[in-house]
Scaffold this motif. Structure first.
Motif, PDB file in Angstrom:
ATOM      1  N   CYS A 113      -4.439  61.772  43.066  1.00  0.00           N
ATOM      2  CA  CYS A 113      -4.267  62.888  42.320  1.00  0.00           C
ATOM      3  C   CYS A 113      -2.862  63.110  41.787  1.00  0.00           C
ATOM      4  O   CYS A 113      -2.437  63.818  41.105  1.00  0.00           O
ATOM      5  N   TYR A 114      -1.767  62.335  42.464  1.00  0.00           N
ATOM      6  CA  TYR A 114      -0.471  62.607  42.176  1.00  0.00           C
ATOM      7  C   TYR A 114      -0.351  62.431  40.629  1.00  0.00           C
ATOM      8  O   TYR A 114      -0.450  61.340  40.052  1.00  0.00           O
ATOM      9  N   THR A 115       0.174  63.553  39.981  1.00  0.00           N
ATOM     10  CA  THR A 115       0.564  63.169  38.394  1.00  0.00           C
ATOM     11  C   THR A 115       1.702  64.005  38.143  1.00  0.00           C
ATOM     12  O   THR A 115       2.165  64.912  38.742  1.00  0.00           O
ATOM     13  N   ALA A 116       2.390  63.632  37.169  1.00  0.00           N
ATOM     14  CA  ALA A 116       3.482  64.635  36.390  1.00  0.00           C
ATOM     15  C   ALA A 116       2.990  65.270  35.459  1.00  0.00           C
ATOM     16  O   ALA A 116       2.648  64.760  34.337  1.00  0.00           O
ATOM     17  N   PRO A 117       2.716  66.777  35.784  1.00  0.00           N
ATOM     18  CA  PRO A 117       2.188  67.500  34.346  1.00  0.00           C
ATOM     19  C   PRO A 117       2.915  67.406  33.228  1.00  0.00           C
ATOM     20  O   PRO A 117       2.510  67.727  32.351  1.00  0.00           O
ATOM     21  N   PRO A 137       9.012  61.093  33.777  1.00  0.00           N
ATOM     22  CA  PRO A 137       9.688  61.058  35.154  1.00  0.00           C
ATOM     23  C   PRO A 137      10.615  59.616  34.934  1.00  0.00           C
ATOM     24  O   PRO A 137      11.543  59.721  35.594  1.00  0.00           O
ATOM     25  N   ALA A 138      10.017  58.595  34.253  1.00  0.00           N
ATOM     26  CA  ALA A 138      10.584  57.428  34.503  1.00  0.00           C
ATOM     27  C   ALA A 138      12.076  57.510  33.751  1.00  0.00           C
ATOM     28  O   ALA A 138      12.984  57.208  34.080  1.00  0.00           O
ATOM     29  N   TYR A 139      12.211  58.306  32.633  1.00  0.00           N
ATOM     30  CA  TYR A 139      13.538  58.273  31.836  1.00  0.00           C
ATOM     31  C   TYR A 139      14.441  59.275  32.295  1.00  0.00           C
ATOM     32  O   TYR A 139      15.552  59.123  32.367  1.00  0.00           O
ATOM     33  N   LEU A 140      13.630  60.258  33.059  1.00  0.00           N
ATOM     34  CA  LEU A 140      14.646  61.107  33.707  1.00  0.00           C
ATOM     35  C   LEU A 140      15.474  60.359  35.021  1.00  0.00           C
ATOM     36  O   LEU A 140      16.586  60.526  35.319  1.00  0.00           O
ATOM     37  N   ARG A 141      14.495  59.558  35.421  1.00  0.00           N
ATOM     38  CA  ARG A 141      15.217  58.783  36.631  1.00  0.00           C
ATOM     39  C   ARG A 141      16.127  57.779  36.324  1.00  0.00           C
ATOM     40  O   ARG A 141      17.257  57.659  36.652  1.00  0.00           O
ATOM     41  N   TYR A 142      15.829  56.967  35.083  1.00  0.00           N
ATOM     42  CA  TYR A 142      16.879  56.246  34.626  1.00  0.00           C
ATOM     43  C   TYR A 142      18.280  56.952  33.989  1.00  0.00           C
ATOM     44  O   TYR A 142      19.537  56.430  34.564  1.00  0.00           O
ATOM     45  N   VAL A 143      18.323  58.015  33.641  1.00  0.00           N
ATOM     46  CA  VAL A 143      19.232  58.826  33.071  1.00  0.00           C
ATOM     47  C   VAL A 143      20.094  59.451  34.087  1.00  0.00           C
ATOM     48  O   VAL A 143      21.351  59.157  34.381  1.00  0.00           O
ATOM     49  N   SER A 144      19.216  59.481  35.296  1.00  0.00           N
ATOM     50  CA  SER A 144      20.026  60.110  36.589  1.00  0.00           C
ATOM     51  C   SER A 144      20.783  59.052  37.298  1.00  0.00           C
ATOM     52  O   SER A 144      22.008  59.248  38.082  1.00  0.00           O
ATOM     53  N   GLU A 145      20.506  57.747  37.014  1.00  0.00           N
ATOM     54  CA  GLU A 145      21.039  56.446  37.482  1.00  0.00           C
ATOM     55  C   GLU A 145      22.166  56.091  36.525  1.00  0.00           C
ATOM     56  O   GLU A 145      22.610  54.979  36.853  1.00  0.00           O
ATOM     57  N   GLY A 201      18.675  64.860  37.302  1.00  0.00           N
ATOM     58  CA  GLY A 201      18.652  64.593  38.717  1.00  0.00           C
ATOM     59  C   GLY A 201      17.675  65.671  39.303  1.00  0.00           C
ATOM     60  O   GLY A 201      17.514  65.509  40.509  1.00  0.00           O
ATOM     61  N   ARG A 202      17.510  66.668  38.584  1.00  0.00           N
ATOM     62  CA  ARG A 202      16.792  67.621  39.237  1.00  0.00           C
ATOM     63  C   ARG A 202      15.288  67.439  39.183  1.00  0.00           C
ATOM     64  O   ARG A 202      14.544  68.052  39.863  1.00  0.00           O
ATOM     65  N   CYS A 203      14.899  66.370  38.578  1.00  0.00           N
ATOM     66  CA  CYS A 203      13.452  65.707  38.296  1.00  0.00           C
ATOM     67  C   CYS A 203      12.695  65.546  39.917  1.00  0.00           C
ATOM     68  O   CYS A 203      13.335  64.944  40.704  1.00  0.00           O
ATOM     69  N   LEU A 204      11.647  66.319  40.185  1.00  0.00           N
ATOM     70  CA  LEU A 204      10.731  65.917  41.611  1.00  0.00           C
ATOM     71  C   LEU A 204       9.989  64.828  41.522  1.00  0.00           C
ATOM     72  O   LEU A 204       9.650  64.545  42.797  1.00  0.00           O
ATOM     73  N   GLU A 205       9.956  64.053  40.333  1.00  0.00           N
ATOM     74  CA  GLU A 205       9.301  62.649  40.369  1.00  0.00           C
ATOM     75  C   GLU A 205       7.842  62.846  40.887  1.00  0.00           C
ATOM     76  O   GLU A 205       7.316  62.483  41.536  1.00  0.00           O
ATOM     77  N   CYS A 206       7.138  63.979  40.201  1.00  0.00           N
ATOM     78  CA  CYS A 206       5.907  64.431  40.485  1.00  0.00           C
ATOM     79  C   CYS A 206       4.786  63.215  40.627  1.00  0.00           C
ATOM     80  O   CYS A 206       3.864  63.212  41.228  1.00  0.00           O
ATOM     81  N   SER A 207       5.012  62.370  39.472  1.00  0.00           N
ATOM     82  CA  SER A 207       4.160  61.181  39.381  1.00  0.00           C
ATOM     83  C   SER A 207       4.188  60.320  40.697  1.00  0.00           C
ATOM     84  O   SER A 207       3.038  59.444  41.073  1.00  0.00           O
ATOM     85  N   THR A 208       5.140  60.428  41.143  1.00  0.00           N
ATOM     86  CA  THR A 208       5.172  59.437  42.546  1.00  0.00           C
ATOM     87  C   THR A 208       4.903  60.289  43.868  1.00  0.00           C
ATOM     88  O   THR A 208       4.286  59.589  44.599  1.00  0.00           O
TER      89      THR A 208
END
Length: 1006
Positions: free
Chosen positions: A443-447, A461-469, A878-885
């Motif tokens: 059920c894990y999902t990014a709303p 979530p993917a592009y937020l993670r890339y930008v945070s890096e 960097g604030r993203c909680l990565e809900c899909s993961t």
């Protein structure tokens, strides 16, 4: 399912703790333990606590596991849940009983257990904390305090049941549960490393010798004084009495609530007149303080009891509920200030009422402690939020005596009435839930990217993670995979993704749109340099796209990317549609539009501008086999005035875009409307030379305007004069006459319908601009043979957007009505996918989904519970909680720990445990799906009786050794053995049940 909680025996509780910690390094789902500073202690009631913070009497102190979870995360003061003479199944608590989405509401007030059972839970928790503090080296075994809470009248408190409770909490040694604790601990002693029999014998059975008196609203002053006197004199208890915000008076409370934007809360003055009055409270407190001094016990007040408001919008069942959280803080801290002034800073105050990590430092430095929490712990991150709070407070200087700092309290009251933190949003929030129902597994999902989140299902979530890096190119590649307009959507997208962002339940949603623009600005040139020209598809049919706005540009990009020949026609000199002709330059630059058009041109899309597109027949003659109409809603709804006339909003914005220095409209301009177009008009008008005032007239108030909240705020910041609840009638002599409106009941849209009052108001108006909505050109589509519905919108296949005319598509506004840009992209995607699929059977679909990235789950889990305070330097990305993961919000927010993570074949799954749930409903509030985990997740039952009393899909383990289970799945019940082949239950559920038996057997014990 049943809402009856069945407490865990002390032996099973210890077994659970030891086994879970051994296997996972967690206890009741808590992953990060707080270790107290051995040099920090603060004294209260002759006891010491390492941090003067913890859970308030409420859902987080009802069961032993709740108190244990709170301790592990940093709590050292526990106000255990209130007991009263009415208890257990006799307590009238309707369910769900909690709604903590923003400010919180509840309809429960005391423990749902029977009083003797409640005592046993508190005694077990006390005993376990004595073990864990030493075994895990988390702090001193004498570094925490339990505080009783009782209510609600003297007769009930003097009842045998409540008196036994009070006496047992002061000395548990003669109670059966104490012997059970000792026996269980001795039995499991070999599994401890730092506990021995000598230590067990030293554990004090004095669970609590302090008490907080909670009285229901309307309890008279003499009754409160009698109860407190009984507790102080006869029971010799250190005593706090709860004080309500009603001490402030109705007028003060109503004014504060309204000015902070909570004007929708309904309450009258009856509680304010029936509750304890301030002029009675002060002498009563003085007398009780003197009595406590004589008895040599501590005395003080607890601020605050809850604030009662009426249930008007079905927030919870019943007629009245109790408000808490950030809306309660300005009232609670004002009560603290008022009482502190009366006692010259010498009154001990225990505090709760909107306390959280953002204000705990100010509260403590003002001399108020201990500080307890409820609402903040009901939100995602939940118990783990205490760790951040405890870390903040433990860095401060601990006082040695009571001394409130009146100047700091004065400043805190001022801040509470002014800071945005305590103000309700201009617009009431939309639902954070996505449309999908909660699956039993996986059920894990990014709303933010689900239905109702991103219409094009972008992997946010993917592009937020890339930008945070700092990987901007990777981020932009993810974006343009599904979004041909990164600059336009990065600037003016309606960003529905942000309304679903789980971070909104922390300190606010992530600026997802801004991060998109950040990636586009950093990596655009690099993207163009690395992109490859698509290979043309041999003999592919030509496509004509009529309309060069966002929908048309998107269709051109998506088709060209697949090697399809496509031409975009637009009569304007430059492509962009409303983006280049209507939207003001201060909102969206021309260069941003050119950048997005450049991507489509790079892919091979041809643009023909400066003349109207050929007719449908002519396009076919020119060899265009497919035709996509992407014409916007350019027709204007007329504002009807009995005298005078208004100018068209689109004409005004178009003229303004062409020349912002010309003002033929006069000094006083009135814009009629409440949508985003009206805000654009008003803001553009404010920038015209010679304008003195721009007024925006609307028949509803700001809260009920259709404009996005940020557009309203931008207009207010620009100085637009909002004239709410006015309906235009006539314009003459440079005055707009309006009828004054009032708001009635809610209409079908959920907004309160305006109705006339028969009173009128005149508004200075040299020019009136009508911004009351746009329409599509229905007649055009009908003229070329395309069928339309009763609303004038085009009829089409919802999956492909193909109309009744073969290979003729309509996307954007004509398909939906006036639509957002991202919805236009979604439509372009449907049409392009169908056209490409007909040619080569497949469409472009790179896999950027974060679920498939190799991410260490510990990283996103570490973010949960950490709120971003002003002193943090965390980026938006960097604030993203990565809900899909890692989602697990339902695990976080359950006070009773009734939703747990079960690792099945390396994949985390959520399982619900029936016995630990009281159906409070909190997990339903924060689950991203339109579902309730406590009803909809696969459920473990600990008895056949509980299984039979429920309709949940789930299982009861009949015989663990034989792996025999009673299972309910898909409305069928059957007894199965997991060692045998079972074909009508999904393998994932079979694996879950077997994993529970093999690896989580501690969940099965009584």
């Amino acid at each position: 399912m049943s809402d009856i909680m069945r407490p865990i025996s002390i032996e099973a509780l210890l077994e659970w703790i030891l086994e879970e910690y051994k296997r996972n390094g967690t206890i009741f789902g808590v992953r990060k333990f707080f270790q107290a500073d051995p040099n920090k202690k603060i004294s209260l009631f002759g006891e010491e606590m390492e941090t003067p913070v913890g859970p308030a009497a409420g859902p987080h102190t009802q069961l032993a596991q709740n108190i244990i979870a709170a301790y592990l995360t940093g709590s050292r003061f526990f106000e255990v849940k209130t007991v009263q003479i009415i208890d257990g199944e006799n307590l009238p608590v309707e369910k769900p009983c909690i709604n903590a989405r923003d400010e919180a509401y509840n309809v429960e007030w005391s423990t749902e257990l029977r009083v003797p059972d409640a005592f046993e839970e508190y005694a077990k928790a006390w005993f376990v904390l004595k073990l864990l503090s030493r075994e895990l080296n988390l702090g001193s075994p004498d570094g925490f305090i339990f505080n009783m809470s009782v209510g609600y009248d003297l007769k009930g408190i003097k009842s045998e049941k409540v008196q036994n409770y009070i006496d047992s909490m002061q000395d548990a040694s003669k109670q059966p549960v104490w012997e059970e604790c000792m026996t269980a601990a001795k039995k499991l002693l070999p599994r401890f490393t730092r506990i021995n029999e000598k230590y067990l014998a030293s554990i004090s059975p004095r669970v609590s010798h302090s008490i907080t008196l909670s009285t229901l609203h309307g309890c008279p002053a003499d009754e409160i004084e009698k109860i407190a006197s009984h507790l102080i004199h006869e029971k010799h208890l250190n005593t706090f009495i709860k004080c309500n915000p009603t001490l402030l008076g109705y007028d003060y409370a109503r004014k504060v609530v309204d000015e902070l934007g909570y004007d929708y809360m309904s309450f009258d003055d009856h509680h304010f007149t029936e509750d304890l009055q301030f002029e009675d409270a002060v002498p009563m407190i003085q007398r009780l303080q003197a009595l406590a001094d004589d008895e040599q016990v501590s005395f003080g007040v607890k601020i605050t009891n809850t604030f009662p408001v009426e249930i008007k919008q079905n927030e919870l069942p019943g007629d009245e509920m109790y408000m808490s959280g950030r809306s309660l803080f300005p009232l609670s801290i004002a009560v603290a200030k008022k009482l502190s002034d009366a006692f010259h800073g010498k009154l001990q105050i225990s505090y709760s009422g909107g306390a959280d990590v953002f204000n705990v430092k100010d509260i403590f430095e003002a001399g108020i402690w201990p500080i307890t929490f409820a609402t903040t712990l009901l939100k995602p991150g939940a118990y783990q939020r205490i760790t951040q709070i405890a870390n903040v407070v433990s860095t401060l200087d601990y006082p040695t005596h009571v001394q409130l700092k009146l100047d700091k309290l004065t400043e805190l009251v001022k801040k509470a009435n002014e800071q945005a933190l305590y103000q309700k949003s201009v617009k009431l929030p939309v639902t954070p839930k996505i449309a999908e129902k909660l699956p039993l597994l996986d059920c894990y999902t990014a709303p933010c990217r689900g239905t109702g989140g991103c219409p094009i299902n972008q992997d946010v979530p993917a592009y937020l993670r890339y930008v945070s890096e700092g990987k901007y190119l990777d981020a932009l590649q993810v974006i343009v995979d599904k979004n041909p307009l990164p600059f336009i959507t990065g600037t003016i997208c309606a960003h529905p993704c942000e309304t679903k962002c789980t971070r909104q339940f922390y300190e606010g949603a992530i600026d997802i749109r801004g991060v998109k623009l950040e990636a586009a600005e950093h990596a655009y040139d690099e993207l163009l340099a690395t992109m490859e020209k698509p290979t043309p598809v041999k003999d592919a049919p030509k496509t004509a796209v009529v309309g060069g706005g966002p929908a048309g540009i998107s269709a051109g990009y998506l088709l060209a990317r697949e090697g399809m020949p496509v031409t975009v026609f637009d009569k304007a000199d430059e492509p962009g549609g409303v983006c280049t002709q209507i939207v003001p330059e201060f909102r969206l630059s021309a260069q941003s539009v050119k950048n997005d058009v450049g991507l489509a041109k790079f892919m091979g899309a041809e643009f023909k501008n400066g003349q109207a597109a050929p007719s449908l027949d002519e396009l076919h003659k020119q060899g265009y086999e497919n035709v996509v109409y992407a014409i916007g809603a350019w027709r204007h709804n007329n504002l009807r005035l009995t005298k005078g006339s208004a100018i068209n909003s689109l004409e005004f914005l178009k003229a303004n875009r062409e020349n912002t220095e010309i003002n033929p409209y006069g000094e006083n301009i009135v814009v009629v409307g409440g949508g985003n177009t009206a805000m654009d008009c008003a803001r553009a008008a404010k920038r015209l030379p010679g304008v003195k005032q721009v007024s925006l007239v609307y028949r509803r108030n700001k809260r009920n305007m259709p404009a996005d909240e940020e557009e309203l705020i931008f207009a207010m910041d620009d100085g637009v004069n909002f004239l709410e609840l006015l309906s235009p009638i006539s314009l003459e002599n440079n005055e707009l006459t309006c009828e004054i409106m009032e708001l009635g009941e809610r209409d079908a849209s959920g907004r309160r319908a305006p109705k006339g009052t028969g009173k009128f108001q005149k508004v200075a108006a040299d020019t009136v601009i009508s911004a009351v909505g746009e329409k599509i050109d229905t007649e055009f589509y009908q003229s070329i043979g395309i069928e339309t519905d009763e609303k004038g919108y085009v009829k089409s296949n919802p999956m492909t957007l193909e109309t009744n005319l073969p290979k003729t598509y309509v996307i954007g506004d004509a398909n939906r009505g006036p639509a957002t840009i991202v919805e236009a992209i979604a439509d372009a995607t449907k049409a392009a996918n169908n056209i490409c699929g007909e040619v080569n059977g497949e469409v472009h679909n790179k896999n950027f989904e974060t679920d498939n990235q190799n991410i260490n789950l510990a990283e996103p889990r570490a973010k949960r519970g950490n709120l971003i305070t002003p002193d943090c330097d965390t980026t938006q990305a960097g604030r993203c909680l990565e809900c899909s993961t890692v989602c697990e919000s339902c695990v976080d927010v359950c006070p009773n720990r009734a939703n747990i993570v079960v690792n099945v074949n390396g994949n985390p799954q959520i399982m619900h445990i029936d016995r630990m749930c009281n159906e409070c409903g909190n997990c339903e509030t924060f689950c991203p799906y339109s579902s309730a985990p406590y009803k909809d997740k696969f459920t473990l039952f600990n008895s056949k009786e509980d299984f039979n009393n429920s309709t949940n899909q789930g299982f009861y383990v009949i015989d663990a050794a034989k792996k025999e289970c009673l299972v309910r799945y898909d409305h069928q019940e059957k007894t199965i053995r997991l060692t045998e082949t079972i074909v009508d239950i999904p393998n994932g559920l079979l694996d879950l049940m077997e994993t529970v038996i093999d690896d989580y057997s501690y969940c099965l014990a009584d």
